[in-house]
Write an enzyme that holds these catalytic residues in place. Sequence first.
Site, short mmCIF file in Angstrom:
data_model
loop_
_atom_site.label_atom_id
_atom_site.label_comp_id
_atom_site.label_asym_id
_atom_site.label_seq_id
_atom_site.Cartn_x
_atom_site.Cartn_y
_atom_site.Cartn_z
N GLY A 172 -13.66 3.23 46.40
CA GLY A 172 -13.25 4.10 45.28
C GLY A 172 -13.62 3.49 43.94
N ASN A 173 -13.58 2.16 43.90
CA ASN A 173 -13.93 1.48 42.66
C ASN A 173 -15.43 1.48 42.40
OD1 ASN A 173 -11.27 0.92 42.10
ND2 ASN A 173 -11.31 -1.03 43.18
N LYS A 230 1.55 1.84 50.25
CA LYS A 230 0.28 2.01 49.52
C LYS A 230 0.56 2.38 48.05
CE LYS A 230 -4.16 2.87 49.02
NZ LYS A 230 -5.09 1.77 48.90
N LYS A 286 -9.16 4.55 53.76
CA LYS A 286 -10.49 5.16 53.91
C LYS A 286 -11.39 4.37 54.86
CE LYS A 286 -13.84 2.88 51.24
NZ LYS A 286 -13.15 1.68 50.99
N LYS A 288 -10.48 -3.24 55.86
CA LYS A 288 -11.95 -3.23 56.02
C LYS A 288 -12.35 -4.01 57.27
CE LYS A 288 -12.74 -3.12 51.08
NZ LYS A 288 -12.55 -1.67 50.97
P1 ADP Z 1 -12.31 -0.68 47.84
O1 ADP Z 1 -11.92 0.12 46.66
O2 ADP Z 1 -13.78 -0.86 47.96
O3 ADP Z 1 -11.67 -0.24 49.12
P2 ADP Z 1 -10.44 -2.94 47.74
O4 ADP Z 1 -9.98 -3.34 46.38
O5 ADP Z 1 -9.52 -2.18 48.59
O6 ADP Z 1 -11.83 -2.19 47.54
O7 ADP Z 1 -10.88 -4.25 48.56
C1 ADP Z 1 -11.83 -5.17 48.03
C2 ADP Z 1 -11.12 -6.35 47.42
O8 ADP Z 1 -10.56 -7.19 48.43
C3 ADP Z 1 -12.01 -7.31 46.64
O9 ADP Z 1 -12.13 -6.92 45.30
C4 ADP Z 1 -11.30 -8.66 46.79
O10 ADP Z 1 -10.69 -9.03 45.58
C5 ADP Z 1 -10.23 -8.43 47.83
N1 ADP Z 1 -10.09 -9.45 48.87
C6 ADP Z 1 -8.90 -9.82 49.38
N2 ADP Z 1 -9.05 -10.75 50.35
C7 ADP Z 1 -10.38 -10.95 50.48
C8 ADP Z 1 -11.16 -11.79 51.34
N3 ADP Z 1 -10.59 -12.55 52.26
N4 ADP Z 1 -12.50 -11.76 51.20
C9 ADP Z 1 -13.08 -10.95 50.27
N5 ADP Z 1 -12.38 -10.13 49.45
C10 ADP Z 1 -11.05 -10.13 49.53
MG MG Z 2 -9.46 -0.12 49.39
#
Ligand code: ADP
Ligand code: MG
Length: 298
Positions: free
Chosen positions: A9-10, A119, A199, A261
Site C-alpha cells: 500500500g505504501n 490491525k 493483503k 509477508k
Molecule cells: P507493505 O505496505 O508493503 O505491506 P509493511 O509496512 O506492512 O509494508 O511491511 C514492510 C516493513 O516491514 C518494512 O518497512 C520494515 O520496516 C518492516 N520489517 C519488520 N521486520 C522486518 C524484517 N525482519 N526484515 C525486513 N523488514 C522488516
Molecule cells: Mg503491510
Amino acid sequence: MKVVIALGGNAFSRPAEPITQEGHLRNVEAAARVVYRIIQEGHRVLVTHGNGPQVGFFVELQKDRPAFLLDSLTAATQGLLGYLIVSALDKYLGRGRSVAVVTRVEVDCDDPAFKDPTKFIGSLYTEEEAKALAEKYGWVFKRDPRGGMRRVVPSPTPLKVVEMEAIRQLFEEGFVVVAGGGGGVPTCDGRGVEGVVDKDLASALIAAGLGADFFIILTDVDGVYLNYGKPNQKKLATVRVDELEKYYYEGHFPPGSMGPKVLAAINFIRRGGKKAAIGALEEGYEVFKGEKGTQILR
Ligand code: ADP
Ligand code: MG
C-alpha cells in the site's frame, strides 16, 4: 511463467507524503513499468495490492459521519487503486488489456481475530478523542507504538477468494488481472464484515489458486532480515522454506509488517508454488530475475 506480484500500500503513497492523486500516478507508474518488463519477457502477470494509507484516508474523512463501513471502503479503494493501476498499464499494453476485479474473501465468522482486533487503521488520536469516538461508534482503540491512540480492527485469516474462478478465467484468457486489493473485502455468511484481511495472505491464496509459479511481494524494504533493526541484522539473500519457517517461529518477523509477508510466502510454497521472493518495489525487476531481494525456495 505465471507470476503474481503483490504491491505494498505504501508503494502508491509514501508515508511521509500527503495523499494526492498526482503522487499516486507517479508511484503507480513505477509499479507498471516493473509489470511490463516482466510481461515483455513472455510471462503472465497478476497484480494484487495493499490499501492501508488509502482506506485510512477515507476512514478519517468520514469520522464525523461514518456513512460507509469498512467493507465498503475496502471495495472503494479496490476500485480506486485498480483504476489507477490498469490506466498505467494501458500505456504499455494497449487499452483494455488489463482489468481490476472487486474481490471478496471468505473468513470464519468465529475467527478469534474478531474478539481481538489488532490491525491499526487511520490516524493517531489523543486519549480523550479516542474515548469519544469509542463511545460514539463502538470503535476499539489501542496505543500505537509511535505514541497516541489508534483504531484497531480485526484481521481474520482469509480462507477462500469468492471471485477466484472469474479471476482465473480472465487470467487464462490473457488479461493482466488486478485483484485482491487491500486483502479483499472480508465476508462471512455471505455478508461483508468490519475488518481488514492481510493483503499478503490473501495474495498467496490467489497465487496458489492460479497455480502460479512465482509469487513476488514488493514493498519498501530490500529484503527479509534476521535481527532487523539491530546492529547484527543480516539480510537473507536465498533461503529454503523450511529454514524461513524456523526463523518465523523464532519471532524474527513482527505481526502486521514482515510477519504476514513471510507467512504468505511460506503458505504459497506449501500449497504447491515453486518459489517466492520479497524485495523493494524499486528493484522489482531484479527481484523477479533472482538478483535482488530475498529469494525463497522450496
Ligand atoms: P507493505 O505496505 O508493503 O505491506 P509493511 O509496512 O506492512 O509494508 O511491511 C514492510 C516493513 O516491514 C518494512 O518497512 C520494515 O520496516 C518492516 N520489517 C519488520 N521486520 C522486518 C524484517 N525482519 N526484515 C525486513 N523488514 C522488516
Ligand atoms: Mg503491510
